[in-house]
Design a protein around this motif. Structure first.
Motif, PDB file in Angstrom:
ATOM      1  N   GLU A  73       0.856  -1.201   0.000  1.00  0.00           N
ATOM      2  CA  GLU A  73       0.000   0.000   0.000  1.00  0.00           C
ATOM      3  C   GLU A  73       0.888   1.246   0.000  1.00  0.00           C
ATOM      4  O   GLU A  73       1.974   1.224   0.580  1.00  0.00           O
ATOM      5  CB  GLU A  73      -0.850   0.022   1.268  1.00  0.00           C
ATOM      6  CG  GLU A  73      -2.094  -0.809   1.189  1.00  0.00           C
ATOM      7  CD  GLU A  73      -3.093  -0.273   0.186  1.00  0.00           C
ATOM      8  OE1 GLU A  73      -3.525   0.896   0.329  1.00  0.00           O
ATOM      9  OE2 GLU A  73      -3.438  -0.999  -0.757  1.00  0.00           O
ATOM     10  N   ARG A 163      -4.979   3.494  10.094  1.00  0.00           N
ATOM     11  CA  ARG A 163      -4.345   3.928   8.846  1.00  0.00           C
ATOM     12  C   ARG A 163      -5.366   4.322   7.780  1.00  0.00           C
ATOM     13  O   ARG A 163      -5.069   5.092   6.886  1.00  0.00           O
ATOM     14  CB  ARG A 163      -3.440   2.814   8.306  1.00  0.00           C
ATOM     15  CG  ARG A 163      -2.196   2.628   9.125  1.00  0.00           C
ATOM     16  CD  ARG A 163      -1.126   3.639   8.748  1.00  0.00           C
ATOM     17  NE  ARG A 163      -0.515   3.250   7.504  1.00  0.00           N
ATOM     18  CZ  ARG A 163       0.608   2.525   7.406  1.00  0.00           C
ATOM     19  NH1 ARG A 163       1.254   2.186   8.476  1.00  0.00           N
ATOM     20  NH2 ARG A 163       1.079   2.187   6.247  1.00  0.00           N
ATOM     21  N   ASP A 165      -6.233   2.803   5.208  1.00  0.00           N
ATOM     22  CA  ASP A 165      -5.784   2.553   3.836  1.00  0.00           C
ATOM     23  C   ASP A 165      -6.651   1.429   3.249  1.00  0.00           C
ATOM     24  O   ASP A 165      -7.648   1.033   3.850  1.00  0.00           O
ATOM     25  CB  ASP A 165      -4.285   2.220   3.813  1.00  0.00           C
ATOM     26  CG  ASP A 165      -3.940   1.029   4.691  1.00  0.00           C
ATOM     27  OD1 ASP A 165      -4.870   0.295   5.074  1.00  0.00           O
ATOM     28  OD2 ASP A 165      -2.751   0.835   5.005  1.00  0.00           O
TER      29      ASP A 165
END
Ligand code: HEM
Ligand code: HEM
Length: 178
Positions: A73, A163, A165
């Motif tokens: 990522e 995060r 993400d």
């Protein structure tokens, strides 16, 4: 670049996670059950679930190798990526070793283990006299698997909540960010 695992990988991931959880719970319950028909039936279901994990592992590995290899990522450090890869490798290894140790335990029982009247697991390893050793290894490895799964779930939470993400969405379809 595909941003999620293949549908087959996702289906196998969640099917196996459910079967492993059920096998783990039932195995732990068996520990406290006295010998009798309930225990025999519970052990039969446990064996079927465990053999199911073993049977699904090869298709899973093939789906993994045939499917996309996801890139790190954005923002993920090299060490985070390596740690995740190591944890996934440990999960694959334990998904093999836990059922194999269980099978060795069953194959070294004093008498063949009946599986819900469907078939009997034979006991060709009884002569080795190592049932306790295999059972101990099976229990230890099953607990190790539980431990790594807990870390794995915490890592998913970290990605999803802190995060924010796309990692959780690679395996959890409703979190998928296109
Ligand atoms: C991922 C799959 C599996 C998981 C998570 C799992 C988990 C467990 C756990 C937590 C226990 C209790 C540990 C103990 O105190 O002895 C157990 C016991 C046991 N498991 Fe499994 N197991 C799996 C697969 C299998 C397989 C494939 C077999 C056999 C073909 C098997 C046979 C046994 C036997 C014979 C016991 C001992 C029951 C007893 O006599 O107390 N397991 N398992
Ligand atoms: C017995 C339970 C579980 C096992 C054995 C397991 C195993 C695995 C393995 C081996 C992978 C790597 C896939 C690959 O090769 O790329 C993976 C990925 C993943 N798992 Fe699990 N898992 C389990 C339960 C869970 C649970 C309960 C969650 C969420 C709460 C979860 C979330 C994820 C996510 C988000 C990924 C994708 C990670 C990425 O793309 O880098 N897993 N799992």
């Amino acid at each position: 670049m595909p941003a999620r695992h293949s549908t087959l990988q996702i289906v196998l991931h969640w099917t196996m996670a459910a079967v492993i959880a059920a096998a783990w719970l039932l195995g732990s319950l068996l520990e406290d059950l006295a010998r009798g028909p309930d225990r025999a039936a519970g052990l039969g279901v446990h064996v079927l679930l465990g053999l199911g994990v073993l049977a699904l592992l090869l298709p899973r590995l093939i789906a993994r190798l045939a499917g996309p290899t996801l890139p790190p990522e954005p923002g993920e450090t090299r060490w985070e990526h390596r740690l995740a890869a190591a944890a996934h490798l440990a999960l694959y290894a334990l998904m093999l070793l836990v059922p194999l140790a269980g099978l060795a335990t069953a194959l070294s029982a004093r008498a063949p283990v009946p599986v819900l009247g469907l078939f009997d697991l034979p006991n060709p390893l009884a002569g080795l006299g190592q049932r306790k050793l295999f059972e101990g290894a099976h229990e230890l490895l099953a607990n190790l698997l539980l431990g790594v799964v807990v870390l794995h779930v915490l890592a998913t939470l970290y990605h999803a909540v802190i995060r924010r993400d796309g990692v959780a969405g690679r395996m959890i379809p409703w979190l998928h960010q296109p």
